[in-house]
Write a protein that holds these residues in place. Sequence first.
Motif, PDB file in Angstrom:
ATOM      1  N   TYR A  82       0.867  -1.176   0.000  1.00  0.00           N
ATOM      2  CA  TYR A  82       0.000   0.000   0.000  1.00  0.00           C
ATOM      3  C   TYR A  82       0.906   1.229   0.000  1.00  0.00           C
ATOM      4  CZ  TYR A  82      -4.198   2.790   0.964  1.00  0.00           C
ATOM      5  OH  TYR A  82      -5.247   3.672   0.876  1.00  0.00           O
ATOM      6  N   TYR A  83       0.915   1.958  -1.134  1.00  0.00           N
ATOM      7  CA  TYR A  83       1.760   3.140  -1.261  1.00  0.00           C
ATOM      8  C   TYR A  83       0.883   4.382  -1.180  1.00  0.00           C
ATOM      9  CZ  TYR A  83       5.298   6.363  -3.171  1.00  0.00           C
ATOM     10  OH  TYR A  83       6.177   7.414  -3.372  1.00  0.00           O
ATOM     11  N   GLN A  84       0.916   5.048  -0.029  1.00  0.00           N
ATOM     12  CA  GLN A  84       0.184   6.288   0.194  1.00  0.00           C
ATOM     13  C   GLN A  84       1.045   7.440  -0.309  1.00  0.00           C
ATOM     14  OE1 GLN A  84      -2.823   7.429   1.311  1.00  0.00           O
ATOM     15  NE2 GLN A  84      -1.992   9.491   1.082  1.00  0.00           N
ATOM     16  N   ASN A  85       0.812   7.807  -1.561  1.00  0.00           N
ATOM     17  CA  ASN A  85       1.634   8.809  -2.229  1.00  0.00           C
ATOM     18  C   ASN A  85       0.921  10.147  -2.372  1.00  0.00           C
ATOM     19  OD1 ASN A  85       3.721   9.855  -4.221  1.00  0.00           O
ATOM     20  ND2 ASN A  85       1.941   9.704  -5.568  1.00  0.00           N
ATOM     21  N   SER A  86      -0.394  10.158  -2.262  1.00  0.00           N
ATOM     22  CA  SER A  86      -1.154  11.384  -2.512  1.00  0.00           C
ATOM     23  C   SER A  86      -0.923  12.431  -1.430  1.00  0.00           C
ATOM     24  CB  SER A  86      -2.643  11.058  -2.609  1.00  0.00           C
ATOM     25  OG  SER A  86      -3.075  10.363  -1.456  1.00  0.00           O
ATOM     26  N   GLY A  87      -1.140  13.675  -1.802  1.00  0.00           N
ATOM     27  CA  GLY A  87      -0.962  14.814  -0.911  1.00  0.00           C
ATOM     28  C   GLY A  87      -0.798  16.059  -1.767  1.00  0.00           C
ATOM     29  N   TYR A  88      -0.839  17.217  -1.139  1.00  0.00           N
ATOM     30  CA  TYR A  88      -0.685  18.440  -1.934  1.00  0.00           C
ATOM     31  C   TYR A  88      -0.146  19.573  -1.066  1.00  0.00           C
ATOM     32  CZ  TYR A  88      -5.047  20.149   0.152  1.00  0.00           C
ATOM     33  OH  TYR A  88      -6.024  20.565   1.030  1.00  0.00           O
ATOM     34  N   PRO A  89       0.397  20.634  -1.727  1.00  0.00           N
ATOM     35  CA  PRO A  89       1.000  21.756  -1.006  1.00  0.00           C
ATOM     36  C   PRO A  89       0.182  23.036  -1.135  1.00  0.00           C
ATOM     37  CG  PRO A  89       1.905  21.675  -3.172  1.00  0.00           C
ATOM     38  CD  PRO A  89       0.806  20.635  -3.137  1.00  0.00           C
ATOM     39  N   TYR A  90       0.519  24.011  -0.317  1.00  0.00           N
ATOM     40  CA  TYR A  90       0.198  25.416  -0.565  1.00  0.00           C
ATOM     41  C   TYR A  90       1.531  26.150  -0.685  1.00  0.00           C
ATOM     42  CZ  TYR A  90      -4.372  24.424   1.726  1.00  0.00           C
ATOM     43  OH  TYR A  90      -5.584  23.909   2.089  1.00  0.00           O
ATOM     44  N   PHE A  91       1.624  27.069  -1.638  1.00  0.00           N
ATOM     45  CA  PHE A  91       2.722  28.025  -1.648  1.00  0.00           C
ATOM     46  C   PHE A  91       2.096  29.382  -1.442  1.00  0.00           C
ATOM     47  CE2 PHE A  91       5.750  30.956  -3.761  1.00  0.00           C
ATOM     48  CZ  PHE A  91       6.852  30.693  -2.961  1.00  0.00           C
ATOM     49  N   GLU A  92       2.457  30.055  -0.333  1.00  0.00           N
ATOM     50  CA  GLU A  92       1.723  31.255   0.049  1.00  0.00           C
ATOM     51  C   GLU A  92       2.436  31.951   1.203  1.00  0.00           C
ATOM     52  OE1 GLU A  92      -1.941  29.565   1.459  1.00  0.00           O
ATOM     53  OE2 GLU A  92      -0.998  28.704   3.234  1.00  0.00           O
ATOM     54  N   MET A  93       2.004  33.193   1.443  1.00  0.00           N
ATOM     55  CA  MET A  93       2.333  33.879   2.679  1.00  0.00           C
ATOM     56  C   MET A  93       1.184  33.568   3.631  1.00  0.00           C
ATOM     57  SD  MET A  93       4.453  35.937   4.295  1.00  0.00           S
ATOM     58  CE  MET A  93       5.351  36.924   3.092  1.00  0.00           C
ATOM     59  N   TYR A  94       1.468  32.835   4.688  1.00  0.00           N
ATOM     60  CA  TYR A  94       0.390  32.417   5.589  1.00  0.00           C
ATOM     61  C   TYR A  94       0.049  33.559   6.551  1.00  0.00           C
ATOM     62  CZ  TYR A  94      -2.262  29.861   9.099  1.00  0.00           C
ATOM     63  OH  TYR A  94      -3.244  29.455   9.968  1.00  0.00           O
ATOM     64  N   ASP A  95      -1.004  34.297   6.210  1.00  0.00           N
ATOM     65  CA  ASP A  95      -1.418  35.418   7.053  1.00  0.00           C
ATOM     66  C   ASP A  95      -2.941  35.601   7.015  1.00  0.00           C
ATOM     67  OD1 ASP A  95      -1.736  36.331   4.482  1.00  0.00           O
ATOM     68  OD2 ASP A  95      -0.616  38.193   4.748  1.00  0.00           O
ATOM     69  N   TYR A  96      -3.668  34.497   6.848  1.00  0.00           N
ATOM     70  CA  TYR A  96      -5.123  34.584   6.720  1.00  0.00           C
ATOM     71  C   TYR A  96      -5.802  33.721   7.789  1.00  0.00           C
ATOM     72  CZ  TYR A  96      -4.060  30.203   4.311  1.00  0.00           C
ATOM     73  OH  TYR A  96      -3.575  28.958   4.002  1.00  0.00           O
ATOM     74  N   GLU A  97      -7.075  33.994   8.022  1.00  0.00           N
ATOM     75  CA  GLU A  97      -7.879  33.233   8.970  1.00  0.00           C
ATOM     76  C   GLU A  97      -8.868  32.382   8.176  1.00  0.00           C
ATOM     77  OE1 GLU A  97      -9.698  35.911  11.754  1.00  0.00           O
ATOM     78  OE2 GLU A  97      -7.830  37.020  12.088  1.00  0.00           O
ATOM     79  N   ASP A  98      -8.524  31.121   7.986  1.00  0.00           N
ATOM     80  CA  ASP A  98      -9.380  30.201   7.225  1.00  0.00           C
ATOM     81  C   ASP A  98      -9.217  28.808   7.809  1.00  0.00           C
ATOM     82  OD1 ASP A  98     -10.638  28.525   5.388  1.00  0.00           O
ATOM     83  OD2 ASP A  98     -10.095  29.784   3.673  1.00  0.00           O
ATOM     84  N   TRP A  99     -10.063  28.472   8.770  1.00  0.00           N
ATOM     85  CA  TRP A  99      -9.954  27.205   9.488  1.00  0.00           C
ATOM     86  C   TRP A  99     -10.079  26.010   8.548  1.00  0.00           C
ATOM     87  CZ3 TRP A  99      -8.905  26.350  14.656  1.00  0.00           C
ATOM     88  CH2 TRP A  99      -9.068  25.027  15.105  1.00  0.00           C
ATOM     89  N   ASP A 100     -11.010  26.097   7.592  1.00  0.00           N
ATOM     90  CA  ASP A 100     -11.247  24.971   6.693  1.00  0.00           C
ATOM     91  C   ASP A 100     -10.050  24.715   5.786  1.00  0.00           C
ATOM     92  OD1 ASP A 100     -13.757  24.548   7.762  1.00  0.00           O
ATOM     93  OD2 ASP A 100     -14.782  25.759   6.245  1.00  0.00           O
ATOM     94  N   ARG A 101      -9.454  25.781   5.261  1.00  0.00           N
ATOM     95  CA  ARG A 101      -8.281  25.620   4.393  1.00  0.00           C
ATOM     96  C   ARG A 101      -7.117  25.029   5.187  1.00  0.00           C
ATOM     97  NH1 ARG A 101      -5.946  27.472  -0.407  1.00  0.00           N
ATOM     98  NH2 ARG A 101      -3.766  28.110  -0.278  1.00  0.00           N
ATOM     99  N   LEU A 102      -6.960  25.486   6.408  1.00  0.00           N
ATOM    100  CA  LEU A 102      -5.926  24.957   7.284  1.00  0.00           C
ATOM    101  C   LEU A 102      -6.148  23.474   7.555  1.00  0.00           C
ATOM    102  CD1 LEU A 102      -3.575  25.367   9.341  1.00  0.00           C
ATOM    103  CD2 LEU A 102      -5.294  26.127  10.976  1.00  0.00           C
ATOM    104  N   SER A 103      -7.386  23.109   7.822  1.00  0.00           N
ATOM    105  CA  SER A 103      -7.708  21.715   8.143  1.00  0.00           C
ATOM    106  C   SER A 103      -7.483  20.793   6.953  1.00  0.00           C
ATOM    107  CB  SER A 103      -9.159  21.605   8.609  1.00  0.00           C
ATOM    108  OG  SER A 103      -9.390  22.348   9.781  1.00  0.00           O
TER     109      SER A 103
END
Length: 267
Positions: A82-103
């Motif tokens: 079982y190869y768990q390879n999936s995932g993704y990044p953000y490239f950004e300046m982290y200075d926002y209030e967004d609980w859902d995006r963080l989660s």
Amino acid sequence: MIENKTIVLTGASSGIGLEFLRLLDQGKGNRILAVSRNATKKISGDEFKSDVTVFDADTSTKEGVDAIFAKAEELFGKIDLYYQNSGYPYFEMYDYEDWDRLSRIFQANTIGPAYTYVKYKHHLAGREGHLAYTVSAIGTMAMPGYALYSASKFGLEGFQEGIRLEMPKNMKLTCLYPVATDTNFFVTAADGVVFDKPFPVQRPTVVAKKMYKGIEKNKKKVSPCFLFGVSKVLMTVCPPVRTIYWNLEKKKLDRFVVKMRKLGKYE
């Protein structure tokens, strides 16, 4: 070669995952469940010589991971790899209030893989099996512009380190630590806005081959970039080198922020 195995591969429709799938296809007798959120739109089982079943599932959700195991058990009975390879990044300046995006990024990169481990452990029920994760070099050294991605991968790195101390002897675990890889990773990271990639950059074919050999040899960790390994030693011995590197990468983030403000995406 990896042959005559039943395999689940997530993140299979692009980048490292797709190149790894092509390598698996060279082995005789492999039966593969190729998974991504939009797998059926991007790849077809008919493209491959092996028995490949394409399956849509979101590994950042409990329902998605449960569905993958249910489908694999329906197809194979037992999962050898079982190869768990999936995932993704953000490239950004982290200075926002967004609980859902963080989660969301932690669900994809940390929580989903951790849940997968215990699902696989219970699935094996004492039988031999091999679990693999794509962690990231950024899961061992943070980078400007990738604060949340780094944190989520540091979480996965800590999880794999801890779980090795308690996992049963019937399980093997291999973790991959790629540097920046020239895939659509950098398209999704900033919602399609082009930015300067971190140095160094590798081709997905190179990374996939290193991981393939690592799994074949039952290695615990695979670091496909020799330069990164050498530079980490140098940065430990001489910390100013790391500071210089971080400053150069921070300038890339600064240029990106200016671009985003011109596009009206940042205040």
